[in-house]
Write an enzyme that holds these catalytic residues in place. Sequence first.
Site, PDB file in Angstrom:
ATOM      1  N   CYS A   3      23.384 -18.103  59.724  1.00 59.39           N
ATOM      2  CA  CYS A   3      23.999 -17.422  60.868  1.00 59.39           C
ATOM      3  C   CYS A   3      24.205 -18.375  62.052  1.00 59.39           C
ATOM      4  CB  CYS A   3      23.096 -16.291  61.329  1.00 59.39           C
ATOM      5  SG  CYS A   3      22.592 -15.211  60.008  1.00 59.39           S
ATOM      6  N   ARG A   5      28.331 -23.654  58.495  1.00 60.88           N
ATOM      7  CA  ARG A   5      26.963 -23.266  58.139  1.00 60.88           C
ATOM      8  C   ARG A   5      26.927 -22.194  57.059  1.00 60.88           C
ATOM      9  NH1 ARG A   5      23.406 -24.474  62.803  1.00 60.88           N
ATOM     10  NH2 ARG A   5      22.007 -22.882  62.077  1.00 60.88           N
ATOM     11  N   TRP A  39      25.096 -14.339  57.857  1.00 64.50           N
ATOM     12  CA  TRP A  39      24.873 -14.610  56.433  1.00 64.50           C
ATOM     13  C   TRP A  39      23.878 -13.543  55.990  1.00 64.50           C
ATOM     14  CZ3 TRP A  39      20.786 -15.994  53.188  1.00 64.50           C
ATOM     15  CH2 TRP A  39      21.141 -16.526  51.947  1.00 64.50           C
ATOM     16  N   ASN A  89      19.643 -14.523  65.004  1.00 63.36           N
ATOM     17  CA  ASN A  89      19.418 -15.387  63.835  1.00 63.36           C
ATOM     18  C   ASN A  89      17.948 -15.277  63.480  1.00 63.36           C
ATOM     19  OD1 ASN A  89      21.997 -16.282  64.019  1.00 63.36           O
ATOM     20  ND2 ASN A  89      21.498 -18.396  64.532  1.00 63.36           N
ATOM     21  N   GLY A  90      17.645 -15.252  62.197  1.00 61.83           N
ATOM     22  CA  GLY A  90      16.245 -15.171  61.783  1.00 61.83           C
ATOM     23  C   GLY A  90      15.975 -13.849  61.099  1.00 61.83           C
ATOM     24  N   GLU A 131      19.766 -34.578  41.411  1.00 57.36           N
ATOM     25  CA  GLU A 131      20.761 -34.363  42.461  1.00 57.36           C
ATOM     26  C   GLU A 131      22.144 -34.106  41.849  1.00 57.36           C
ATOM     27  OE1 GLU A 131      21.140 -33.576  45.343  1.00 57.36           O
ATOM     28  OE2 GLU A 131      23.019 -34.388  46.077  1.00 57.36           O
ATOM     29  N   LYS A 150      24.359 -30.789  42.523  1.00 53.45           N
ATOM     30  CA  LYS A 150      25.716 -30.866  43.083  1.00 53.45           C
ATOM     31  C   LYS A 150      26.675 -30.083  42.207  1.00 53.45           C
ATOM     32  CE  LYS A 150      25.292 -31.876  46.111  1.00 53.45           C
ATOM     33  NZ  LYS A 150      24.397 -32.246  47.159  1.00 53.45           N
ATOM     34  N   GLU A 179      26.048 -26.135  42.350  1.00 48.60           N
ATOM     35  CA  GLU A 179      26.404 -25.420  43.584  1.00 48.60           C
ATOM     36  C   GLU A 179      27.904 -25.435  43.844  1.00 48.60           C
ATOM     37  OE1 GLU A 179      24.818 -27.043  47.261  1.00 48.60           O
ATOM     38  OE2 GLU A 179      24.870 -29.052  46.428  1.00 48.60           O
ATOM     39  N   HIS A 214      10.875 -33.805  24.531  1.00 47.80           N
ATOM     40  CA  HIS A 214       9.819 -32.820  24.813  1.00 47.80           C
ATOM     41  C   HIS A 214      10.402 -31.439  25.071  1.00 47.80           C
ATOM     42  CE1 HIS A 214       6.935 -36.042  24.846  1.00 47.80           C
ATOM     43  NE2 HIS A 214       7.768 -36.723  25.622  1.00 47.80           N
ATOM     44  N   LYS A 240      24.963 -23.485  54.850  1.00 47.20           N
ATOM     45  CA  LYS A 240      24.715 -24.901  55.111  1.00 47.20           C
ATOM     46  C   LYS A 240      23.310 -25.131  55.647  1.00 47.20           C
ATOM     47  CE  LYS A 240      25.701 -29.235  55.542  1.00 47.20           C
ATOM     48  NZ  LYS A 240      25.562 -29.997  54.284  1.00 47.20           N
TER      49      LYS A 240
END
Length: 609
Positions: free
Chosen positions: A2, A27, A75, A101-102, A482, A486, A489, A505, A604
């Site tokens: 947010c 964001r 969000w 926000n929060g 990584e 990438k 997402e 394994h 973000k």
Amino acid sequence: MCGIVGYVGPKHPSDVVVDGLTALEYRGYDSAGLAVLVGKRIELLRTVGRVQGLRELVEKSDLSGSQSAIGHTRWATHGVPSVTNAHPHANTDQTIFVVHNGIIENYQEIKSRLQAKGYQFASETDTEVVPQLIDYYVKEGLALEPAFKAALKDLRGAYALLVISSVEPDTLLAAKLSSPLVLGIGDGEMIIASDPLALVEHTKKVVYLEDGQVIRVTKDTYHIENLAEEKPVRAKVELLTDIDGTTGKGNFPHFMLKEIYEAPNTLKLATAGRVHAHEGLVKLGGLENVAEQLRHIDRLVIVACGTSSYAGMVGEYFMEELAGLPTEVQLASEFVYRDEPLSRSTAVLAISQSGETADTISALKKVENYGCLRLGVVNAVGSTIARMTDAGVYCHAGPEQAVASTKAFIAQVTVLLLIALYLNNGKTEQYKPLLEELEALPDKAAAVLSQAKHIEAMARKYAMYRDFLFIGRRYAFPCALEGALKLKECSYIHAEGYAAGEMKHGPLAMIDPNFPTFALACDSPLLEKTLSNIQEIRARKGPVVAIATEGNKHIRKLADDVIYVPDTLEQLQPVLAAIVEQLFAYYVAVAKGLDMDRPRNLAKSVTVE
Ligand code: F6R
């Protein structure tokens, strides 16, 4: 996640707020809204989807003569993305409007209490309890600001709150607890936002609010108080010297591609003034004031999330190999709830692009009273984590706006290498060659970027697979993790990263002609072992794309496709390999027609736990 913007002053408040929200779009959010004070009434405009939709609503409305406004990009956490759940939220009389926000953790309890007194709620959000609670205290006889403070004392959780009310038309009220908020001081105007990017166009003079502070703002004045003691606070006014307000994509179709192409410059910025290869020196001004303490550290715990944690894993190898410092990486969300003993000779290093990740902030808070040295590797200047740590090194990668982290990873790895070399202080044989190679790396990164067309073709070929494995050893292992993150997402393809040595394994069982593997197989003392792993995959008819060092012809016989990167020292291979992985993930998303700048369900800056 947010974003919050509020404005009071002579410009069109709704335009300033909508522009600010646009700067915060990167964001991630799913709805947007605005409350504008026009005379004695407050206009509420809300929409699901983009800020552009909100801008269109503003253009269609008559907001002339407005004095102030607050806005929000949401969000969704409590309740689906919808107009009703979008912020601002109001009391039933529509006189008090709030953006938040929060998360208000005890909102159910407060809601039930208010419902028992006859209050009715329109949304499913936690936020709506705030204007209703302020309303309750106002009706109990308190003025707006004392009512706001009384309400704050009832809340549990995390918040950055901004309040506008027709009861006191020229005033904005705000409060902060575990969620960032910054005041921009203009000439006859004030702007409050959750991120300085939203206000840097209007002023460079700012005050970062601290946890537990409440602020009252008019166009010419601001007054900050500590909520617990209700005592005024003398604010430290700072200048935003390092923040670049440019938020455009330039000539690139997407932020992600623009940011990937910034890799050579990112490497230069991360090392500028810090690496002096001729003199054999690494200078890190941000660590100078703790240089003595660093000499007594015998353990380093790196805390971070997602991509930053994978950069941390590369850093773990650096610290052990180059600084001889026992190091471990912990996911911040796990670190917070572990009961491990930590001694004063342990340093905790937080890595964060945004500097606002809730879990990483909680990890630092956890060790607040342990006497541990708290260090930061942060990109966003002046962010919460940058200010919470005792010392640190900025990444200087500039604003990263695509949700998927690209240039920040490269900067983080580079800065971690610099820290390891700084601690090593010239003792290892690798010290000078690494410094020299760091200077050569921007050109090598540019050489990788020049292969974008080849990587795009590769991405198109593999875009329709449903699963993907990434494997590597040593420095290439975190890189495999990584690469998988990438790809998943950006393209929603199921991808997993594994240490190549783990294949037998378990993961080898998944391999068949429909399950390709991305093998990180650059030149290293362990290359032969990785090549054996590739053989084993090929023997099970699994397709293989390899990243290899230029000149390795042998690998062509083993892998279906090869992407070559310039020769570099093993420690720096993660930087070049990451650029390949980023381009690959980007082009797979393009081939699938996806919005990789704003992948579904992601934000973000992850400001809630
Ligand atoms: C992935 C990505 C995330 C972030 C993570 C931590 O591309 O961007 O995994 O790395 O959310 O964020 P920061 O670094 O801002 O703490």
